[in-house]
Design an enzyme around this catalytic site. Sequence first.
Site, PDB file in Angstrom:
ATOM      1  N   SER A 111     -10.967  62.886  -2.809  1.00 23.70           N
ATOM      2  CA  SER A 111     -10.944  63.107  -4.078  1.00 23.70           C
ATOM      3  C   SER A 111      -9.790  63.926  -4.625  1.00 23.70           C
ATOM      4  CB  SER A 111     -12.146  63.828  -4.823  1.00 23.70           C
ATOM      5  OG  SER A 111     -13.346  63.438  -4.163  1.00 23.70           O
ATOM      6  N   GLU A 153     -14.997  56.870  10.990  1.00 21.15           N
ATOM      7  CA  GLU A 153     -16.534  57.620  10.754  1.00 21.15           C
ATOM      8  C   GLU A 153     -17.705  57.210  11.288  1.00 21.15           C
ATOM      9  OE1 GLU A 153     -14.991  58.711   6.051  1.00 21.15           O
ATOM     10  OE2 GLU A 153     -16.682  57.488   6.334  1.00 21.15           O
ATOM     11  N   SER A 203      -7.155  64.344  -2.101  1.00 18.31           N
ATOM     12  CA  SER A 203      -6.551  64.361  -0.788  1.00 18.31           C
ATOM     13  C   SER A 203      -6.352  63.179  -0.431  1.00 18.31           C
ATOM     14  CB  SER A 203      -7.362  65.226   0.257  1.00 18.31           C
ATOM     15  OG  SER A 203      -8.546  64.677   0.454  1.00 18.31           O
ATOM     16  N   ASP A 240     -22.772  70.376   4.702  1.00 18.86           N
ATOM     17  CA  ASP A 240     -22.754  68.867   3.836  1.00 18.86           C
ATOM     18  C   ASP A 240     -22.499  68.040   5.075  1.00 18.86           C
ATOM     19  OD1 ASP A 240     -20.764  67.037   1.487  1.00 18.86           O
ATOM     20  OD2 ASP A 240     -22.707  66.998   2.384  1.00 18.86           O
ATOM     21  N   LYS A 262      -3.635  66.116   6.395  1.00 20.86           N
ATOM     22  CA  LYS A 262      -4.305  65.951   5.070  1.00 20.86           C
ATOM     23  C   LYS A 262      -3.521  66.552   4.055  1.00 20.86           C
ATOM     24  CE  LYS A 262      -8.912  67.425   3.230  1.00 20.86           C
ATOM     25  NZ  LYS A 262     -10.365  67.665   3.726  1.00 20.86           N
ATOM     26  N   GLU A 319     -20.971  60.549   7.347  1.00 23.93           N
ATOM     27  CA  GLU A 319     -19.433  60.412   6.863  1.00 23.93           C
ATOM     28  C   GLU A 319     -18.665  61.367   7.516  1.00 23.93           C
ATOM     29  OE1 GLU A 319     -22.191  59.996   4.965  1.00 23.93           O
ATOM     30  OE2 GLU A 319     -21.590  59.481   2.969  1.00 23.93           O
TER      31      GLU A 319
HETATM   32  N1  LIG Z   1      -8.768  64.203  11.012  1.00 20.78           N
HETATM   33  C1  LIG Z   1      -9.203  62.784  10.484  1.00 20.78           C
HETATM   34  N2  LIG Z   1      -8.690  62.068  11.116  1.00 20.78           N
HETATM   35  C2  LIG Z   1      -8.570  60.437  10.852  1.00 20.78           C
HETATM   36  N3  LIG Z   1      -9.309  60.358   9.673  1.00 20.78           N
HETATM   37  C3  LIG Z   1      -9.443  61.439   8.784  1.00 20.78           C
HETATM   38  C4  LIG Z   1      -9.464  62.627   9.396  1.00 20.78           C
HETATM   39  N4  LIG Z   1      -9.853  63.540   8.055  1.00 20.78           N
HETATM   40  C5  LIG Z   1     -10.208  62.556   7.126  1.00 20.78           C
HETATM   41  N5  LIG Z   1      -9.920  61.337   7.573  1.00 20.78           N
HETATM   42  C6  LIG Z   1     -10.405  60.214   6.537  1.00 20.78           C
HETATM   43  O1  LIG Z   1      -9.737  60.298   5.327  1.00 20.78           O
HETATM   44  C7  LIG Z   1     -10.447  60.252   4.220  1.00 20.78           C
HETATM   45  C8  LIG Z   1     -10.478  61.350   3.408  1.00 20.78           C
HETATM   46  O2  LIG Z   1     -10.893  62.623   4.076  1.00 20.78           O
HETATM   47  P1  LIG Z   1     -10.882  63.826   3.165  1.00 20.78           P
HETATM   48  O3  LIG Z   1     -11.573  64.829   4.152  1.00 20.78           O
HETATM   49  O4  LIG Z   1      -9.419  64.223   2.870  1.00 20.78           O
HETATM   50  O5  LIG Z   1     -11.686  63.507   1.774  1.00 20.78           O
HETATM   51  P2  LIG Z   1     -13.268  63.388   1.877  1.00 20.78           P
HETATM   52  O6  LIG Z   1     -13.791  64.618   2.206  1.00 20.78           O
HETATM   53  O7  LIG Z   1     -13.730  62.100   2.688  1.00 20.78           O
HETATM   54  O8  LIG Z   1     -13.602  62.997   0.359  1.00 20.78           O
HETATM   55  P3  LIG Z   1     -14.075  64.084  -0.608  1.00 20.78           P
HETATM   56  O9  LIG Z   1     -12.871  65.101  -0.907  1.00 20.78           O
HETATM   57  O10 LIG Z   1     -13.965  63.392  -1.811  1.00 20.78           O
HETATM   58  O11 LIG Z   1     -15.184  64.656  -0.094  1.00 20.78           O
HETATM   59  C9  LIG Z   1     -11.948  60.096   4.809  1.00 20.78           C
HETATM   60  O12 LIG Z   1     -12.159  58.653   4.684  1.00 20.78           O
HETATM   61  C10 LIG Z   1     -11.777  60.323   6.342  1.00 20.78           C
HETATM   62  O13 LIG Z   1     -12.736  59.431   6.999  1.00 20.78           O
END
Ligand SMILES: Nc1ncnc2c1ncn2[C@@H]1O[C@H](COP(=O)(O)OP(=O)(O)OP(=O)(O)O)[C@@H](O)[C@H]1O
Length: 326
Positions: free
Chosen positions: A42, A117, A44, A156, A61, A160
Amino acid sequence: WREKGAAVSTRQGTDASGQPVQRTIKKGVKDFNFGRTLGEGSYSTVLAATDRQNLKEYAIKVLDKRHIIKEKKVKYVNIERDTLNRLTDHPGIVRLYYTFQDERSLYFVLDLASGGELLGVLKKLGSFDIECTRFYAAQILDSIAYMHSKGVIHRDLKPENVLLDRDMHVKITDFGTAKILNTEVKPNGTSNASNGDTPGDPTDGFESDRAVSFVGTAEYVSPELLRDKNACKSSDLWAFGCILFQLIAGRPPFKAANEYLTFQKILGLEYSFPDGFPEVARDLVERLLVLEPANRLPVEHIRNHRFFEGSQWGKGLWRQKAPRLK
Ligand SMILES: Nc1ncnc2c1ncn2[C@@H]1O[C@H](COP(=O)(O)OP(=O)(O)OP(=O)(O)O)[C@@H](O)[C@H]1O
Ligand SMILES: O=C(O)C[C@H](Cc1nc2cc(Cl)cc(Cl)c2[nH]1)c1ccc(Cl)cc1
């Protein structure tokens, strides 16, 4: 001249007279080659990136400052950073290497979890066999035990947020809504929230007047969080019980047409096992999905439960090859 607590890299150098000198350099955007987008949140965007010096691959990120401020998410970003900076030496937790910012964005440089995931893998297969379930449940439990030992409650946990690295080993992520327990013990022996989301006792000062309430994802929320908005370590064990059930059943135990009805099921402990759910797994789930947090099986007893008979713990758990997901 460096931001407080900023991560730095050091580089060997020599001064004019040839004496060796350590220079500390703050990493920045220009130190990385950015690649494909791994996903969007949301607030990022997560990009694959390569460190131009050591050619190591990371997930970066990126958060837009204006958006973070407008959406009042500054607290969450700083909690994510502070929490990840505490959880630095466990293979099951996504590692934070650096944070930095430029005029527009904030950057978290993280372990790259290229396996995606756990939820995605589970959806593709429908459900896991008992051997795969045991492996992933053990890695998730080991990671929960570690974060609890560092005074962190995730709050949480869900498929996912369980990412997978290139060896298909677990990497837990998403600590922006975690709770960091005060390590100092109050005179009356209790510890309390340090990030102000639980109205602590009046002596807490700032926590009690910041009534920010956080509730996780409906299907995995614990009854105590719904009832008295208070999460504790065993709230993560409730979520663990839901994940264990879901790996085998292919669906979470509490799922209804909307969040309100899901909450009703949780508070009423209304769930049932599908036919063929293995007895040994059922026994463990029934000792975790308990309304009273204090009556849930604690981590050490979970490790010794028959379901994990034959599982390795400690280093062996993280050295072994992940079972082929079929
Ligand atoms: N370390 C990582 N390596 C690979 N993919 C990642 C990593 N961290 C996050 N992602 C992927 O990037 C996407 C966004 O992750 P992010 O943590 O930024 O937001 P989110 O937590 O999924 O969404 P929200 O902020 O709405 O809860 C997700 O689909 C996640 O699977
Ligand atoms: O350098 C550090 O580690 C500390 C800073 C603290 C910090 N500076 C910020 C500026 C803005 Cl606009 C928003 C947030 Cl959430 C901010 N958080 C920081 C930078 C980047 C990230 Cl990802 C998190 C925190």
